[in-house]
Design an enzyme around this catalytic site. Sequence first.
Site, PDB file in Angstrom:
ATOM      1  N   THR A  13       0.824  -1.233   0.015  1.00  0.00           N
ATOM      2  CA  THR A  13      -0.007   0.062  -0.102  1.00  0.00           C
ATOM      3  C   THR A  13       0.888   1.295  -0.100  1.00  0.00           C
ATOM      4  OG1 THR A  13      -1.501  -1.159   1.228  1.00  0.00           O
ATOM      5  CG2 THR A  13      -1.612   1.302   1.480  1.00  0.00           C
ATOM      6  N   THR A  92       1.655  -4.484   4.365  1.00  0.00           N
ATOM      7  CA  THR A  92       1.506  -4.589   5.496  1.00  0.00           C
ATOM      8  C   THR A  92       0.881  -6.168   6.002  1.00  0.00           C
ATOM      9  OG1 THR A  92      -0.696  -3.563   5.832  1.00  0.00           O
ATOM     10  CG2 THR A  92       1.109  -2.064   6.232  1.00  0.00           C
ATOM     11  N   ASP A  93       0.187  -6.515   4.833  1.00  0.00           N
ATOM     12  CA  ASP A  93      -0.304  -8.039   5.083  1.00  0.00           C
ATOM     13  C   ASP A  93       0.772  -9.208   5.638  1.00  0.00           C
ATOM     14  OD1 ASP A  93      -2.795  -6.758   4.437  1.00  0.00           O
ATOM     15  OD2 ASP A  93      -3.130  -7.668   2.495  1.00  0.00           O
TER      16      ASP A  93
END
Length: 311
Positions: A13, A92-93
Amino acid sequence: MRPRIVLLATGGTIAGTGELGKDIGYQSGSLPAEKIAGVVPGLSDIAEIKTIQVCNLNSDDMTDSIWIDLARRINDLSREPDTDGFVVTHGTDTLEETAYFLNLTVKTEKPVVVTGAMRPATSNAPDGPRNLYQAVEAAASGANRGKGVLVAFAGRLFPAREAVKRHTAALDAVASCAGGEAGCGSRKHTTSTEFDVSGLKALPKVPVLYFAVDADPALVKYAASNSDGIVIAGAGAGEFSQAWRSALERCKVPVVVSSRTGCGPVLQETMVCPNAVAAGTLQPAKAAVLLRLALTRTRDTEELIRIFDTY
Ligand code: ASP
């Protein structure tokens, strides 16, 4: 002279773009590394930045071959005297898995700091620039040498082993369940681990099986015959049904038991299956990272217990 930092961009992101001003419905991993670094006010005042685009993807598409490539690049560059530290930008996942993998495989005392963002670059209030600034500042600081891989997020700095994504949307989604900030980690890392990626092409296959009421033991059977090891996200302190227990006891591949609760330890003393290794305080996805690396060295239960106690 400003510290020289290598920024290795992988996507996420922080490199995401979409409709101007919107925080959802964007494409992860779309801006190149220079663009992400170029828009951060004051960044070039605190460090000289060299960018490398390792890949540009949504971190749910991360792979073992990219992990190995990333660790090798850091290892090679760290031997050059004109590099003082590293920043890895990441979605971030799965940021916590990559950070922990690097923590176990990079062979340098130079700071390595992983960061990301919850909002795309085209948001009207993106968090990426602030997180990246913090990560570069941390990577440029001599105080962070020899501390293992760190995760910089929303103004805080965590040891890679502890950082987890624990919220789907909050700006401080990447945090630590143990509450530990950098410097508290006492586990072995980086230069003192036994893992070596220099000759590796791929990692052993290790699925994570999530236990829930009535979970089908056929899942265990399938995983056991189609992988090199299994991680269980057990209920509570690492528990599961009698049906799963009998299926797990018949497994010929190593089994590591962690907890789906998100916090707290799973202890070796409470393992009911004789072939099970307790994950300790490692969460399921991180236990899978460690088991995959451990299986490059051994399949022996006692040795795996030692490895899970050490890292
Ligand atoms: N799906 C995105 C990724 O992991 C989420 C993020 O970066 O925050 O690449």
